[in-house]
Each structure stands twice: as structure tokens, then as C-alpha cells.
Design a protein around this motif. Structure first.
Motif, PDB file in Angstrom:
ATOM      1  N   ALA A   1      16.158  31.256 -30.806  1.00 57.40           N
ATOM      2  CA  ALA A   1      16.629  32.548 -31.325  1.00 57.40           C
ATOM      3  C   ALA A   1      17.623  33.180 -30.356  1.00 57.40           C
ATOM      4  O   ALA A   1      18.623  33.769 -30.772  1.00 57.40           O
ATOM      5  N   ARG A   2      17.349  33.050 -29.057  1.00 59.17           N
ATOM      6  CA  ARG A   2      18.290  33.582 -28.053  1.00 59.17           C
ATOM      7  C   ARG A   2      19.644  32.872 -28.161  1.00 59.17           C
ATOM      8  O   ARG A   2      20.702  33.508 -28.162  1.00 59.17           O
ATOM      9  N   ASP A   3      19.627  31.547 -28.265  1.00 56.24           N
ATOM     10  CA  ASP A   3      20.880  30.788 -28.361  1.00 56.24           C
ATOM     11  C   ASP A   3      21.665  31.184 -29.610  1.00 56.24           C
ATOM     12  O   ASP A   3      22.866  31.441 -29.544  1.00 56.24           O
ATOM     13  N   ALA A   4      20.978  31.241 -30.753  1.00 56.02           N
ATOM     14  CA  ALA A   4      21.669  31.533 -32.020  1.00 56.02           C
ATOM     15  C   ALA A   4      22.234  32.956 -32.034  1.00 56.02           C
ATOM     16  O   ALA A   4      23.366  33.174 -32.476  1.00 56.02           O
ATOM     17  N   THR A   5      21.456  33.928 -31.526  1.00 55.54           N
ATOM     18  CA  THR A   5      21.939  35.313 -31.548  1.00 55.54           C
ATOM     19  C   THR A   5      23.074  35.510 -30.544  1.00 55.54           C
ATOM     20  O   THR A   5      24.045  36.211 -30.845  1.00 55.54           O
ATOM     21  N   SER A   6      22.980  34.886 -29.382  1.00 60.18           N
ATOM     22  CA  SER A   6      24.062  35.018 -28.391  1.00 60.18           C
ATOM     23  C   SER A   6      25.363  34.487 -28.964  1.00 60.18           C
ATOM     24  O   SER A   6      26.420  35.111 -28.825  1.00 60.18           O
ATOM     25  N   LYS A   7      25.273  33.328 -29.618  1.00 62.63           N
ATOM     26  CA  LYS A   7      26.467  32.690 -30.179  1.00 62.63           C
ATOM     27  C   LYS A   7      27.113  33.577 -31.252  1.00 62.63           C
ATOM     28  O   LYS A   7      28.323  33.684 -31.344  1.00 62.63           O
ATOM     29  N   ALA A   8      26.257  34.257 -32.047  1.00 64.40           N
ATOM     30  CA  ALA A   8      26.762  35.053 -33.178  1.00 64.40           C
ATOM     31  C   ALA A   8      27.064  36.503 -32.799  1.00 64.40           C
ATOM     32  O   ALA A   8      27.542  37.273 -33.624  1.00 64.40           O
ATOM     33  N   GLY A   9      26.746  36.902 -31.573  1.00 65.08           N
ATOM     34  CA  GLY A   9      26.948  38.308 -31.193  1.00 65.08           C
ATOM     35  C   GLY A   9      25.912  39.233 -31.811  1.00 65.08           C
ATOM     36  O   GLY A   9      26.144  40.434 -31.957  1.00 65.08           O
ATOM     37  N   ALA A  10      24.767  38.678 -32.192  1.00 63.47           N
ATOM     38  CA  ALA A  10      23.680  39.484 -32.762  1.00 63.47           C
ATOM     39  C   ALA A  10      22.686  39.841 -31.649  1.00 63.47           C
ATOM     40  O   ALA A  10      22.565  39.113 -30.661  1.00 63.47           O
ATOM     41  N   LEU A  11      21.970  40.951 -31.833  1.00 59.05           N
ATOM     42  CA  LEU A  11      20.954  41.343 -30.847  1.00 59.05           C
ATOM     43  C   LEU A  11      19.655  40.588 -31.109  1.00 59.05           C
ATOM     44  O   LEU A  11      19.267  40.390 -32.261  1.00 59.05           O
ATOM     45  N   LEU A  12      18.976  40.187 -30.046  1.00 55.87           N
ATOM     46  CA  LEU A  12      17.620  39.642 -30.171  1.00 55.87           C
ATOM     47  C   LEU A  12      16.646  40.742 -29.741  1.00 55.87           C
ATOM     48  O   LEU A  12      16.624  41.134 -28.569  1.00 55.87           O
ATOM     49  N   ILE A  13      15.873  41.252 -30.720  1.00 53.16           N
ATOM     50  CA  ILE A  13      14.974  42.377 -30.466  1.00 53.16           C
ATOM     51  C   ILE A  13      13.529  41.898 -30.628  1.00 53.16           C
ATOM     52  O   ILE A  13      13.144  41.401 -31.694  1.00 53.16           O
ATOM     53  N   LEU A  14      12.755  42.011 -29.559  1.00 51.25           N
ATOM     54  CA  LEU A  14      11.368  41.544 -29.587  1.00 51.25           C
ATOM     55  C   LEU A  14      10.427  42.727 -29.771  1.00 51.25           C
ATOM     56  O   LEU A  14      10.452  43.675 -28.981  1.00 51.25           O
ATOM     57  N   ASP A  15       9.608  42.668 -30.810  1.00 47.53           N
ATOM     58  CA  ASP A  15       8.596  43.687 -31.058  1.00 47.53           C
ATOM     59  C   ASP A  15       7.327  43.268 -30.321  1.00 47.53           C
ATOM     60  O   ASP A  15       6.591  42.395 -30.774  1.00 47.53           O
ATOM     61  N   GLU A  16       7.117  43.870 -29.148  1.00 47.90           N
ATOM     62  CA  GLU A  16       5.911  43.594 -28.353  1.00 47.90           C
ATOM     63  C   GLU A  16       4.968  44.792 -28.406  1.00 47.90           C
ATOM     64  O   GLU A  16       4.220  45.049 -27.455  1.00 47.90           O
ATOM     65  N   VAL A  17       5.015  45.522 -29.519  1.00 49.47           N
ATOM     66  CA  VAL A  17       4.145  46.686 -29.689  1.00 49.47           C
ATOM     67  C   VAL A  17       2.674  46.277 -29.550  1.00 49.47           C
ATOM     68  O   VAL A  17       1.880  46.974 -28.910  1.00 49.47           O
ATOM     69  N   GLN A  18       2.313  45.128 -30.120  1.00 58.20           N
ATOM     70  CA  GLN A  18       0.924  44.661 -30.036  1.00 58.20           C
ATOM     71  C   GLN A  18       0.699  43.691 -28.882  1.00 58.20           C
ATOM     72  O   GLN A  18      -0.361  43.692 -28.259  1.00 58.20           O
ATOM     73  N   THR A  19       1.711  42.866 -28.559  1.00 54.62           N
ATOM     74  CA  THR A  19       1.524  41.787 -27.580  1.00 54.62           C
ATOM     75  C   THR A  19       1.818  42.218 -26.139  1.00 54.62           C
ATOM     76  O   THR A  19       1.473  41.494 -25.208  1.00 54.62           O
TER      77      THR A  19
END
Ligand SMILES: *Cc1c(COP(=O)(O)O)cnc(C)c1O
Length: 423
Positions: free
Chosen positions: A234-252
Motif C-alpha cells: 500500500a505504501r509503494d502504490a500510494t507513493s507512486k500515485a501521489g495518494a496519502l496512506l492513512i492508517l486508522d489505529e484508533v483500536q490497534t
């Protein structure tokens, strides 16, 4: 100073001055509840009046081992003396100031979270009051991301099974139809793709995508960890596309998995992380952490805000929680007791699969009796939760001991049998 300034008595006034918390049966409270509280939660399972450590007591005097911790919230159990005294002293010093002002606890907590998240220079924190609000802020952050080009991007990718909260933006990210459909139209542009499928993710993330939202372990979906390598892909794909990688760690997040963040050993730096549940040790607080200077400046002055978010008491509660987790070496306990619980559960007849990490545990049963197991467990003095018809979730206080865990393990075969007999 005006001599008429009201003075608050320093001596503690018990809440029983206002509400008689003892001497009324649970059934009486429940009938008053159904006359006065909105029915969105159904009928509460019990009326709880008191807690200490991993134990709680109901209005009828029955004791329970709390293996749900207010849904992964009570990281240090109930009425933790250190957290209680820090909250009380902050409230008696300065309780609320609005975000026209700041306070030392707010600044210190932001610095502490950036340190725990190993966030690079230029990273920043926004405080909210809940998980859904942290994700609303992240949704607005995503709306401001154009990947460096002039064209606006409105597409956001989330996963099937995702739970990101109940307010309209977070609800648009949440997958469950029963939660979404009655409230459509939701903020547009969210596409849900199959869970854990790296090829589907790589196909979906192109230069029209503003952000990808992921839970490292889906909690509400029954404690489903993303497969190994998924976050890296997911990091590789979002970096390549200029998209943000947002992790929801509200529970974890905040030690739940035996690490400060569930994503911390995935070998990636995300663009943002949201936190809430365990952060305040039971006091309501959420946070959005943005990584690096560029992402951290996507929301400019005036583009987001909150009245309560990051107030002195909430941030003091979180500082106290983090300090206690650190100084009492609680994360090592989470790892040890979590492993013990998972391996023992896997050996119980009728348990078909055990998932999770640390003290976020989901396990499947050989029959669709999970709601009946919750009832039978309550009768036997244990609080657990059923996120699905055959799935039980445990998210106990992080201070749970092996000895207390063993009382549940010993009782579970009879609880499961009672649930099956009740069907
Ligand atoms: C609980 C949860 C939320 C919502 O948090 P609230 O404080 O209930 O608004 C969001 N995301 C995840 C992963 C959660 O577990």
C-alpha cells in the motif's frame, strides 16, 4: 481579584450527593434508561456502578472480569490511581481553555505522540475527542491532497469490512451497509475494495486517488489482520500515485498489540495515523498525526477546528496513560498475556480459529452462538463481545494478568456449552 470569585471546595464531593448510585436494582435503572435514552444502542447488558483494575461491579452487586475494557479503551483498567490523580489535579488547576489558547499538557502530549510514532521532522498532531472525529480530520486532509498537481482528487480507497466511525465522513469510509444505507447520500468518492487483496489494491490506486484508509487489524470486522506485506504494498502504490496512506489505529494503537502502533514493524512511514480509544485511558480523546512537513501543511489555518479537542484535562489523561504504560513496562505484559490467551484459546474444543496480536483477540466458534456466549459469559462473571455471529472479541485492560486470564480460560468450555444449550 474580585472577592466574589466563586471558590470551589477543595474537598472531594461524591457523586452520590447528586445521584443515588447504590440501593437501586439494575432493572429499575434499565426501565428509567429506556424512558430517557435514545434506543440506538439497544438494551444495555448491565448497569455498571464501580470498577477497580480489571474488575467491574453492577448495580445488583455482581462482579465481572472486564475482558472488553470499554471496547479497547480502558488500557490501564478502571480507576487507575495514577491516571485518576493526574486528571483530578489538572481539572482542579485548569479544565478547559478553547483552541484560542494552548496549555502545557497539550504541547507535551503532541511532542510525546510524535516521539512514539517515530515521526520525521515537520510532523504534526491535531487533537479531537473521539475516533470518528480523528478520521473526519483525516478525510478533510485527504480532500486537500492533489498529489502535487493542480487537479482536485476526490477518490478515496477503503476496504471491505472497514470500520472508521459513525459521523458522515467516517461513515462514508465504513463498509457495513446496515450502518450506511439509511443515511445516504454520504460524502462521495469512497470506493471499497476486497480485504487483503494486494492485486486489487494495486489496480485501484491510480493518480485520481487522494488517499487509502487502512486498519492494520480490522477490529469491528472480527479482529482480521491485514496479510503480511500488505502495508508495504500500500505504501509503494500510494507513493507512486501521489495518494496519502492513512492508517486508522484508533483500536490497534497505544499498546493494544504489544507495540505502540500495530503498524510500527511494517517497515513503512505512513502519511497519517489516527488514534483514540486507548489514548486517554478511559478519558475521551482522539488524535490525527500527520507525517512530514508537506502532509502536515495540507490543512491551513481556519480549515479545521474543534471546541473541546486537546483540552487540558484530556491531554493530561493521555500523558498520564502513556507514562503509566511506559514506566510499568505494560507492553511486555500485553505480549506475554496475549500469547498465553491465544494459544490456550486455540486448544479449547469448539474454538476453530484465533486471530489478533497482543491483547486484541478475535476467535471463531464452531457454531453461530456468539451472542449467546456473550450472555452466558455475563452470567458467569465475564464481559466479552461478539462482533459477528460466530466470533468473540477480547480487548481487555492491558494490565490483565495471566492469573485473571486463566479464570476465563477455565470457565470458557462451560460458557460455550451453556450458550449452545440456550440456542
Ligand atoms: C472505534 C473505532 C472508530 C470510531 O471511534 P469512536 O470513538 O467510536 O468515534 C474508528 N475506527 C476504528 C478502527 C475503531 O475501532
Amino acid at each position: 481579584m474580585n472577592k466574589n470569585t466563586p471558590v470551589v471546595e477543595p474537598a472531594a464531593t461524591p457523586v452520590t450527593e447528586l445521584v443515588e448510585t447504590t440501593g437501586h436494582a439494575g432493572s429499575e435503572w434499565l426501565s428509567r434508561y429506556s424512558s430517557s435514552l435514545m434506543g440506538v444502542f439497544g438494551t444495555p447488558q448491565r448497569v455498571l456502578v464501580r470498577g477497580a483494575g480489571c474488575l467491574v461491579w453492577d448495580a445488583d452487586g455482581k462482579e465481572y472480569l472486564d475482558l472488553l475494557g470499554g471496547i479497547a479503551v480502558n488500557a490501564l483498567g478502571h480507576a487507575h490511581p495514577f491516571v485518576t490523580s493526574v486528571i483530578s489535579s489538572q481539572l482542579a488547576t485548569l479544565g478547559h481553555v478553547s483552541n484560542f489558547f494552548t496549555s502545557p499538557t497539550q504541547v507535551a502530549l503532541a511532542e510525546k505522540l510524535l516521539e512514539l510514532a517515530k515521526a520525521p521532522a515537520g510532523s504534526k498532531v491535531f487533537f479531537s475527542n473521539s475516533g470518528t472525529e480523528a478520521n473526519e480530520a483525516a478525510f478533510k486532509l485527504a480532500r486537500r491532497n492533489t498529489g502535487g498537481s493542480a487537479a482536485k482528487r476526490t477518490k478515496i480507497i477503503a476496504l471491505e469490512g472497514a470500520f472508521h466511525g459513525r459521523t458522515m465522513g467516517a461513515l462514508a469510509l465504513t463498509a457495513k451497509e446496515a450502518y450506511r444505507t439509511p443515511f445516504e447520500p454520504l460524502p462521495g468518492g469512497v470506493v471499497h475494495i476486497p480485504f487483503g487483496d494486494i492485486a486489487a489494491l494495486e489496480a485501484a490506486v491510480d493518480e485520481t486517488v487522494a488517499a487509502v484508509f487502512l486498519e492494520p487489524i480490522q477490529g469491528e470486522a472480527g479482529v482480521r489482520p491485514l496479510p503480511l506485506g500488505y502495508l508495504k504494498a500500500a505504501r509503494d502504490a500510494t507513493s507512486k500515485a501521489g495518494a496519502l496512506l492513512i492508517l486508522d489505529e484508533v483500536q490497534t494503537g497505544i499498546g493494544r498489540t504489544g507495540k505502540w502502533l500495530a503498524s510500527e514493524d511494517a517497515g513503512i512511514v505512513p502519511d497519517a495515523i489516527t488514534l483514540a480509544k486507548g489514548l486517554g485511558g478511559g478519558f475521551p480523546i482522539g488524535a490525527l498525526i500527520t507525517f512530514g512537513q508537506q502532509t502536515s501543511s495540507l490543512l491551513s489555518a481556519g480549515q479545521h477546528g474543534t471546541t473541546f479537542g486537546g483540552n487540558p484535562v484530556a491531554t493530561a489523561a493521555a500523558l498520564a496513560t502513556l507514562h503509566a504504560l511506559e514506566s510499568q513496562n505494560v507492553l511486555a505484559n500485553v505480549k506475554a498475556v496475549g500469547e498465553h490467551l491465544r494459544s490456550a484459546l486455540a486448544a479449547i474444543p469448539g474454538v476453530t480459529e484465533v486471530r489478533g496480536e497482543g491483547l486484541l483477540i478475535g476467535f471463531d466458534l464452531d457454531a453461530e452462538v456468539a451472542p449467546a456466549v456473550v450472555q452466558a459469559a455475563l452470567d458467569a462473571g465475564f464481559i466479552v463481545n461478539s462482533p459477528g455471529p460466530r466470533t468473540i472479541r477480547l480487548a481487555p485492560p492491558l494490565i490483565l494478568t495471566t492469573a485473571l486470564a486463566d479464570t476465563f480460560l477455565a470457565a470458557f468450555p462451560a460458557i460455550l456449552q451453556a450458550a449452545k444449550d440456550a440456542q
